[in-house]
Design a protein around this motif. Structure first.
Motif, PDB file in Angstrom:
ATOM      1  N   ARG A 160     -24.930   9.196  31.863  1.00 10.79           N
ATOM      2  CA  ARG A 160     -26.139   8.832  32.608  1.00 10.79           C
ATOM      3  C   ARG A 160     -26.477   7.355  32.453  1.00 10.79           C
ATOM      4  N   ILE A 161     -26.131   6.770  31.298  1.00  6.40           N
ATOM      5  CA  ILE A 161     -26.530   5.384  31.073  1.00  6.40           C
ATOM      6  C   ILE A 161     -25.397   4.380  31.252  1.00  6.40           C
ATOM      7  N   MET A 162     -24.146   4.846  31.304  1.00  7.01           N
ATOM      8  CA  MET A 162     -23.033   3.891  31.382  1.00  7.01           C
ATOM      9  C   MET A 162     -22.974   3.147  32.716  1.00  7.01           C
ATOM     10  N   VAL A 163     -23.663   3.631  33.718  1.00  4.06           N
ATOM     11  CA  VAL A 163     -23.665   2.953  35.011  1.00  4.06           C
ATOM     12  C   VAL A 163     -24.384   1.602  34.958  1.00  4.06           C
ATOM     13  N   PHE A 164     -25.074   1.333  33.867  1.00  4.82           N
ATOM     14  CA  PHE A 164     -25.823   0.089  33.759  1.00  4.82           C
ATOM     15  C   PHE A 164     -24.998  -1.062  33.163  1.00  4.82           C
ATOM     16  N   THR A 165     -23.676  -0.890  33.053  1.00  3.78           N
ATOM     17  CA  THR A 165     -22.839  -1.968  32.514  1.00  3.78           C
ATOM     18  C   THR A 165     -22.838  -3.192  33.418  1.00  3.78           C
ATOM     19  N   GLU A 166     -23.186  -3.021  34.662  1.00  6.80           N
ATOM     20  CA  GLU A 166     -23.242  -4.153  35.593  1.00  6.80           C
ATOM     21  C   GLU A 166     -24.652  -4.407  36.099  1.00  6.80           C
ATOM     22  N   CYS A 167     -25.633  -3.934  35.390  1.00  9.71           N
ATOM     23  CA  CYS A 167     -27.031  -4.148  35.760  1.00  9.71           C
ATOM     24  C   CYS A 167     -27.374  -5.640  35.634  1.00  9.71           C
ATOM     25  N   PRO A 168     -28.111  -6.210  36.575  1.00 16.53           N
ATOM     26  CA  PRO A 168     -28.463  -7.621  36.491  1.00 16.53           C
ATOM     27  C   PRO A 168     -29.368  -7.972  35.311  1.00 16.53           C
ATOM     28  N   ASP A 169     -30.117  -6.992  34.807  1.00 18.34           N
ATOM     29  CA  ASP A 169     -31.004  -7.263  33.675  1.00 18.34           C
ATOM     30  C   ASP A 169     -30.182  -7.326  32.392  1.00 18.34           C
ATOM     31  N   VAL A 170     -30.206  -8.459  31.723  1.00 13.65           N
ATOM     32  CA  VAL A 170     -29.364  -8.681  30.545  1.00 13.65           C
ATOM     33  C   VAL A 170     -29.749  -7.780  29.368  1.00 13.65           C
ATOM     34  N   ILE A 171     -30.996  -7.432  29.235  1.00  9.51           N
ATOM     35  CA  ILE A 171     -31.426  -6.568  28.134  1.00  9.51           C
ATOM     36  C   ILE A 171     -30.889  -5.158  28.340  1.00  9.51           C
ATOM     37  N   ARG A 172     -31.052  -4.635  29.533  1.00 10.15           N
ATOM     38  CA  ARG A 172     -30.556  -3.292  29.848  1.00 10.15           C
ATOM     39  C   ARG A 172     -29.031  -3.255  29.740  1.00 10.15           C
ATOM     40  N   ARG A 173     -28.377  -4.228  30.331  1.00  6.73           N
ATOM     41  CA  ARG A 173     -26.905  -4.276  30.322  1.00  6.73           C
ATOM     42  C   ARG A 173     -26.369  -4.455  28.901  1.00  6.73           C
ATOM     43  N   GLY A 174     -26.959  -5.353  28.134  1.00  5.37           N
ATOM     44  CA  GLY A 174     -26.486  -5.624  26.777  1.00  5.37           C
ATOM     45  C   GLY A 174     -26.661  -4.437  25.850  1.00  5.37           C
ATOM     46  N   GLY A 175     -27.798  -3.780  25.940  1.00  8.36           N
ATOM     47  CA  GLY A 175     -28.037  -2.606  25.105  1.00  8.36           C
ATOM     48  C   GLY A 175     -27.114  -1.464  25.463  1.00  8.36           C
ATOM     49  N   GLU A 176     -26.876  -1.297  26.740  1.00  8.78           N
ATOM     50  CA  GLU A 176     -25.982  -0.232  27.194  1.00  8.78           C
ATOM     51  C   GLU A 176     -24.549  -0.519  26.759  1.00  8.78           C
ATOM     52  N   ASP A 177     -24.115  -1.769  26.880  1.00  4.62           N
ATOM     53  CA  ASP A 177     -22.768  -2.144  26.430  1.00  4.62           C
ATOM     54  C   ASP A 177     -22.599  -1.890  24.931  1.00  4.62           C
ATOM     55  N   SER A 178     -23.604  -2.219  24.160  1.00  3.96           N
ATOM     56  CA  SER A 178     -23.552  -1.971  22.711  1.00  3.96           C
ATOM     57  C   SER A 178     -23.516  -0.474  22.408  1.00  3.96           C
ATOM     58  N   THR A 179     -24.247   0.308  23.163  1.00  2.00           N
ATOM     59  CA  THR A 179     -24.239   1.755  22.981  1.00  2.00           C
ATOM     60  C   THR A 179     -22.840   2.304  23.241  1.00  2.00           C
ATOM     61  N   MET A 180     -22.216   1.856  24.327  1.00  2.00           N
ATOM     62  CA  MET A 180     -20.856   2.322  24.637  1.00  2.00           C
ATOM     63  C   MET A 180     -19.875   1.896  23.550  1.00  2.00           C
ATOM     64  N   GLU A 201     -14.034  13.986  32.369  1.00  2.00           N
ATOM     65  CA  GLU A 201     -15.235  14.223  31.567  1.00  2.00           C
ATOM     66  C   GLU A 201     -16.216  13.062  31.681  1.00  2.00           C
ATOM     67  N   THR A 202     -15.889  11.958  31.028  1.00  2.00           N
ATOM     68  CA  THR A 202     -16.823  10.827  31.001  1.00  2.00           C
ATOM     69  C   THR A 202     -16.349   9.641  31.829  1.00  2.00           C
ATOM     70  N   ASN A 203     -15.050   9.444  31.900  1.00  2.00           N
ATOM     71  CA  ASN A 203     -14.478   8.334  32.669  1.00  2.00           C
ATOM     72  C   ASN A 203     -15.088   6.988  32.268  1.00  2.00           C
ATOM     73  N   THR A 204     -15.148   6.733  30.976  1.00  2.00           N
ATOM     74  CA  THR A 204     -15.775   5.501  30.498  1.00  2.00           C
ATOM     75  C   THR A 204     -14.869   4.276  30.577  1.00  2.00           C
ATOM     76  N   LEU A 205     -13.575   4.477  30.667  1.00  2.00           N
ATOM     77  CA  LEU A 205     -12.658   3.329  30.632  1.00  2.00           C
ATOM     78  C   LEU A 205     -12.992   2.244  31.668  1.00  2.00           C
TER      79      LEU A 205
END
Length: 142
Positions: A89-109, A127-131
């Motif tokens: 649900r949250i991995m789609v934000f890896t390309e979000c323009p907001d740096v806080i949202r994108r950075g936190g999500e990248d760290s979570t992944m 399953e997740t297709n995170t690659l």
């Protein structure tokens, strides 16, 4: 933002990982705080959940919580309220323009990748297709 600062402490992260908040009206059907925060994080992007905020700093909360092995499984197990893994649900934000949202999500992944027993599940395209979500930000826009 306050919760983001509080989760720098390990003890707060442990509490958040298992806190039962009870039923909250107009929220997901889960009683657990992490489920509710994930719901608000996704729904709040376009101010759909609350007019005056987008909940971007919750990405930092997820990043801090996933610094600990006890929370890795949460993001890799299907939730009872949506039958989806929270990471999907949250991995789609890896390309979000907001740096806080994108950075936190990248760290979570990045942090959940330390769950060695789940590497096949993390990389499974069915399953997740995170690659692609891990590699695309590294490759750049071209």
């Amino acid at each position: 933002m306050l919760l983001s600062n509080l989760t720098k402490k390990d003890s707060i992260c442990r509490i958040l990982a298992k806190l039962d908040m009870g039923d909250v009206p107009s929220m997901c059907d889960s009683r657990f705080l992490l489920d509710q925060l994930t719901y608000v994080f996704v729904e709040g992007l376009d101010k759909a959940y609350a007019e005056d905020t987008r909940f971007n700093f919750l990405a930092s909360v997820f990043a801090d919580v996933t610094n600990h092995p006890f929370s890795w499984r949460y993001f890799l197990e299907r939730t009872s309220y949506s039958d989806k893994m929270p990471i999907t649900r949250i991995m789609v934000f890896t390309e979000c323009p907001d740096v806080i949202r994108r950075g936190g999500e990248d760290s979570t992944m990045k942090n959940i990748c330390f769950e060695k027993e789940s590497h096949r599940e993390i990389l499974d395209p069915k399953e997740t297709n995170t690659l692609p979500y891990i590699l695309l930000p590294l490759c750049g826009p071209k």
